[in-house]
Design an enzyme around this catalytic site. Structure first.
Site, PDB file in Angstrom:
ATOM      1  N   GLU A 105       0.150   1.495  -7.102  1.00 11.69           N
ATOM      2  CA  GLU A 105       0.708   1.233  -5.757  1.00 11.69           C
ATOM      3  C   GLU A 105       2.076   0.541  -5.864  1.00 11.69           C
ATOM      4  O   GLU A 105       2.355  -0.451  -5.176  1.00 11.69           O
ATOM      5  CB  GLU A 105      -0.260   0.369  -4.925  1.00 11.69           C
ATOM      6  N   GLN A 118       4.080   6.252   1.459  1.00 11.90           N
ATOM      7  CA  GLN A 118       2.969   5.392   1.885  1.00 11.90           C
ATOM      8  C   GLN A 118       3.339   3.911   1.812  1.00 11.90           C
ATOM      9  O   GLN A 118       2.465   3.051   1.700  1.00 11.90           O
ATOM     10  CB  GLN A 118       1.732   5.665   1.026  1.00 11.90           C
TER      11      GLN A 118
END
Length: 677
Positions: free
Chosen positions: A215, A248
């Site tokens: 991430e 994202q």
């Protein structure tokens, strides 16, 4: 080792010639790449497991990753030697081992959010909770941006920011005096250490020879700096893989910045970029809508998701009269869909932009007797009144627990203020001991006046008596009544909250202590052994940390879009997709460039919501919605037009309102149909 991988995934696993950025679209198998790469490093490339580290953002993700790696290794025990953790857990590990270099005692304390709230409340001399939260947020952003208090004061745009910066300076000084750190310090202080101490930095670089970051788009300035300090240096070849997706990136509000993706290419010119675009989650229609929406944002890296799952069902966009009708129809449609498809409740998710949208939906689900869980809801053990009582138990079990000491000695108030605790913290730092022990150190009388020292020693004597009682009795049940009577916590609640709040909080305490007594005495049937105070305290701590590790119940998942990231569901209801909600209205007076950046982030949030769906996606919006006690007009979100559904099979439509009678008739019709197979 690369069995079952597609070509880009295999390339990402095998690339070891330097720094690597894997751009992993939603549902493209990024966790598989990380876990297989770690297994490849150990079993094919000769890396020792203890020299490999993988960093992510949640304890749950780290635990799942470690479990998956263990299944891939021929010697599963090697997985235990890996460093697979959150950034903050790695920071704790570094600080525990290098505390002396930072002027911290070995047993420094980590203050939680509530502890820090109380500290800011005292420094700001206010009881305005919203103001305190704003100051906390500002300080967190400054720390994550590696901005020192003096620089924050210099950069202040108005008196409010200047006041927050002055509180920030006092806050940092107070934490230092307490020999304590907060959550943001767990990364900031290792960065500070590595910048200033080449020998310590070199030691950790040799210990962590290969680094993987999950991430990556969610990293803030401080986290990126930590990564850079761990992987680069004079004569050192940077060996790391960062995995992320700029589409994202939805956490700018807490300091995350997509600038880190741009900076990575500048700081590491030899960066290898690999794109994962095959989606293993969703149907083609869902991916086409997601691609269409996100194409309206400026792109750092061009990519487009595709799938082999077939075209799939049309996406439905349903307009409702108001939020009550929206909630009622979602409950009815979900119930009918589940009955028709023979699915589980856990196959469904209801996603929304803000927590305020949940209440009316909850009421509708309860009315239809549909079980549900809410992501991100407050744990019982996170309630302030429970944490207050637990702080006493923690302190009786371990007198070196400084955050427990600070919380217990100041709740209820007993004449121990901020200046007293700061002085006590300095004494503890000089003696390298706990705050509790410092109360009885020789020479403290010269530091604290009798009126300051007396309540401290009275409190510590009380804790010592409780500890003696606990050892004498063996189990904790008998201790609790004495403790509650002595601290008069009920009186404290009624003195500080209105009657209704105090009654609710006191009931929580009664329920909690009753639960503790039951556990302490071996349970209702007496089948378990009696538990000591330490046993109970550790049990509560573990329940808090491991909450959510139990098997998922068969229930609909209700969640904010932010909390849904990383999850997937066969059937998704995306609700309240209106201007002012999604995209969120934000600050109308913000500069144009800030407004543009906010809309881009809201668009990424819409993209995250769409890509949670595997098989079906239903989107709802309302013509009117209750705000406070008024009914306000709403407009359909611009993002629905951007999905380009009118070019395919599903243009926005009015909701087909299903009455209970019609629903019953439909269900009877379904029951009359012969079952397939």
């Amino acid at each position: 080792m690369s069995h079952g991988l597609n070509t880009p995934q295999r390339d990402a696993v095998h690339y070891l010639d330097g720094p690597c950025l894997v751009l992993a679209g939603a549902g493209s198998g990024k966790t598989r790449v990380i876990t297989q790469k770690i297994a490849h490093l150990i079993e094919a490339c000769g890396y020792d497991a203890k020299n490999v580290a993988a960093l992510t953002f949640t304890n749950k993700a780290a635990l799942e990753m470690q479990e998956r790696i263990a299944k891939l290794l021929q010697e599963p025990r090697q997985a235990r030697q890996l460093t697979v953790s959150t950034f903050h857990s790695l920071g704790v590990k570094i600080l525990r081992q290098e505390a002396k270099s930072l002027g911290l005692k070995d047993r420094f304390s980590i203050m939680d959010s509530d502890d820090c709230f109380s500290l800011v409340q005292d420094l700001a001399i206010t009881t305005d909770k919203q103001l305190i939260r704003r100051i906390q947020s500002a300080m967190s952003l400054w720390k994550n941006g590696l901005i020192e208090p003096d620089a924050a004061l210099h950069q202040a745009r108005d008196e409010d920011e200047a006041q927050a910066a002055r509180i920030y300076r006092n806050y940092v000084a107070t934490l230092s005096a307490y020999q304590a750190v907060d959550f943001d310090d767990l990364i900031r202080l290792p960065v500070e250490l590595f910048r200033n101490d080449d020998a310590v930095r070199d030691k950790w670089q040799r210990r962590l020879r290969y680094l993987l970051v999950d991430e990556y788009q969610d990293t803030n300035t401080c986290q990126y700096e930590l990564v850079k300090l761990l992987v680069s240096g004079p004569g050192k070849k940077p060996m790391f893989t960062a995995v992320g997706d700029d589409d994202q990136a939805i956490y700018a509000w807490r300091g995350a910045t997509t600038e880190n993706l741009k900076t990575l290419q500048v700081d590491f010119p030899d960066l290898k970029i690999i794109k994962l675009e095959q989606n293993y989650r969703s149907t083609t229609r869902i991916l086409q809508a997601a691609n269409a929406v996100i194409s309206n944002n400026p792109k750092l890296f061009e990519k487009e998701l595709w799938s082999e799952h077939g075209l799939g069902e049309p996406i439905k966009v349903l307009g409702m009269q108001d939020d009550e009708q929206e909630a009622e129809q979602i409950a009815i449609m979900l119930s009918a869909h589940r009955f028709e498809r023979r699915t589980q409740y856990s196959d469904y998710a209801i996603l929304y932009r803000g927590n305020h949208q949940a209440r009316v939906i909850e009421q509708a689900l309860r009315k239809e007797r549909i079980p549900y869980t809410i992501s991100g809801g407050q744990s019982f053990f996170d309630k302030a009144e429970i944490k207050d009582i637990v702080s006493y138990l923690r302190l009786v079990a371990n007198q070196d627990d400084d955050p427990a000491f600070i919380r217990a000695v100041t709740t209820p108030k007993r004449g121990v203020g901020q200046s007293t605790l700061e002085t006590l913290g300095k004494v503890a730092g000089q003696w390298q001991c706990s705050l509790f022990e410092a109360v009885f150190k020789g020479g403290i009388e010269a530091q604290l006046a009798e009126r300051q020292l007396h309540p401290l020693r009275a409190f510590c004597t009380f804790i010592n008596q409780l500890e003696a009682h606990a050892h004498r009795e063996g189990h904790a049940a008998g201790l609790l009544d004495d403790m509650m009577k002595e601290i008069n916590y009920e009186g404290y609640l009624y003195d500080n909250f209105d009657d209704r709040q105090a009654q609710g909080k006191w009931q929580n305490v009664i329920d909690f202590t009753a639960w503790l007594k039951e556990k302490g005495s071996g349970g209702k049937d007496g089948s378990d052994a009696e538990k000591s105070l330490l046993d109970l305290t550790q049990m509560v701590a573990l329940m808090t940390m491991l909450e959510g590790r139990d098997e998922e119940p068969d229930a609909v998942r209700m969640s904010t879009l932010h909390a849904s990231k990383g999850l997937e569901f066969p059937h998704v209801f995306l609700v309240g997709v209106e201007e002012g909600i999604l995209p969120h209205k934000g600050d109308p007076d913000a500069p144009v460039e800030t407004l543009g950046a906010r809309i881009e982030e809201e668009r990424r949030l819409m993209y995250v919501g769409i890509t949670r769906a595997q098989r079906t996606l239903q989107i709802t919006w309302c013509k009117k919605r209750k705000r406070a006690r008024e009914s306000v007009h709403c407009d359909i979100s611009r993002f629905i037009k951007e999905m380009k559904l009118d070019e395919g099979d599903a243009a926005p439509t009015e909701a087909e309102i299903i009455t209970p009678q019609e629903r019953l008739a439909r269900l009877k019709g379904l029951l009359a149909k012969p079952r397939a197979g």
